[in-house]
Design a protein around this motif. Sequence first.
Motif, mmCIF file in Angstrom:
data_model
loop_
_atom_site.group_PDB
_atom_site.id
_atom_site.type_symbol
_atom_site.label_atom_id
_atom_site.label_comp_id
_atom_site.label_asym_id
_atom_site.label_seq_id
_atom_site.Cartn_x
_atom_site.Cartn_y
_atom_site.Cartn_z
ATOM 1 N N PRO A 2 25.487 -42.171 -43.536
ATOM 2 C CA PRO A 2 25.582 -42.088 -44.709
ATOM 3 C C PRO A 2 24.774 -41.784 -45.466
ATOM 4 O O PRO A 2 24.294 -42.155 -45.869
ATOM 5 N N VAL A 3 25.291 -39.904 -46.279
ATOM 6 C CA VAL A 3 24.355 -39.375 -46.261
ATOM 7 C C VAL A 3 24.403 -39.515 -48.492
ATOM 8 O O VAL A 3 23.531 -39.340 -49.263
ATOM 9 N N GLY A 4 25.743 -40.760 -48.842
ATOM 10 C CA GLY A 4 25.751 -41.352 -50.107
ATOM 11 C C GLY A 4 24.841 -42.086 -49.751
ATOM 12 O O GLY A 4 23.847 -42.324 -51.536
ATOM 13 N N GLU A 5 24.568 -43.005 -49.296
ATOM 14 C CA GLU A 5 23.488 -43.832 -49.189
ATOM 15 C C GLU A 5 22.299 -43.547 -49.712
ATOM 16 O O GLU A 5 21.125 -43.640 -49.986
ATOM 17 N N HIS A 10 17.103 -42.139 -52.631
ATOM 18 C CA HIS A 10 16.536 -40.824 -52.416
ATOM 19 C C HIS A 10 16.093 -41.013 -54.633
ATOM 20 O O HIS A 10 14.903 -40.456 -54.862
ATOM 21 N N ARG A 11 17.455 -41.292 -54.972
ATOM 22 C CA ARG A 11 17.443 -41.482 -56.420
ATOM 23 C C ARG A 11 16.422 -42.785 -56.993
ATOM 24 O O ARG A 11 15.383 -42.641 -57.664
ATOM 25 N N GLU A 12 17.295 -43.482 -56.417
ATOM 26 C CA GLU A 12 16.335 -44.878 -56.769
ATOM 27 C C GLU A 12 14.796 -44.952 -56.984
ATOM 28 O O GLU A 12 14.569 -45.920 -57.539
ATOM 29 N N LEU A 16 10.085 -37.822 -53.756
ATOM 30 C CA LEU A 16 9.529 -36.281 -53.959
ATOM 31 C C LEU A 16 10.536 -35.460 -52.321
ATOM 32 O O LEU A 16 11.403 -34.719 -52.668
ATOM 33 N N VAL A 17 10.586 -36.589 -51.653
ATOM 34 C CA VAL A 17 11.202 -36.214 -50.417
ATOM 35 C C VAL A 17 11.593 -37.673 -49.626
ATOM 36 O O VAL A 17 10.881 -38.845 -49.229
ATOM 37 N N GLU A 94 2.186 -38.346 -53.063
ATOM 38 C CA GLU A 94 3.392 -37.974 -53.580
ATOM 39 C C GLU A 94 4.105 -38.729 -53.217
ATOM 40 O O GLU A 94 3.946 -39.649 -52.067
ATOM 41 N N ARG A 95 5.498 -38.981 -53.599
ATOM 42 C CA ARG A 95 6.083 -40.377 -53.380
ATOM 43 C C ARG A 95 7.794 -40.214 -51.707
ATOM 44 O O ARG A 95 7.455 -38.922 -52.397
ATOM 45 N N PHE A 96 7.389 -40.146 -50.544
ATOM 46 C CA PHE A 96 8.055 -40.543 -49.840
ATOM 47 C C PHE A 96 8.643 -41.295 -49.212
ATOM 48 O O PHE A 96 8.100 -42.391 -49.248
#
Length: 142
Positions: A2-5, A10-12, A16-17, A94-96
């Motif tokens: 589910p790419v949208g999820e 990623h946004r929430e 970075l990745v 960095e945030r993964f």
Amino acid sequence: IPVGEVLRLHRERAALVTMVLREDPRAAHYGLFAVDQDGRIRRFLGEGDPDTTLPELMFASLHVIDRSVIDRMPQGCAFGTMRDLYPRLFRAGERFAGFVYRGRWLTADTPEDLARTQAELHRSGLPGYMRGLPRRAKPTPG
């Protein structure tokens, strides 16, 4: 997947990745990742948090990157995101984020995997997203 999820996570998480991870009995062969309950990757290819209660997962080859990652890519030389760039960024703190995918997964890494995948698809049918897609025309001789 589910790419949208994945994009929402990623946004929430202001990552970075964001990497899609999955359980696999051969995870150690591919390289181990671990993610905490907040979706943050805590172990990257075996490096990082030694907490043995975190599930061991493998990277499922789908990742979302912040645009700034492009600026951090080495210029004028060959490199790999998984073996060069990402480990360096991970070590730097960095945030993964990790999206754990628990759906059906078929692999075709080896001739044996391909045969199992073909048998499974023959037995259970194509996944829903592939049904109704036009089939490739077979090349005509000559």
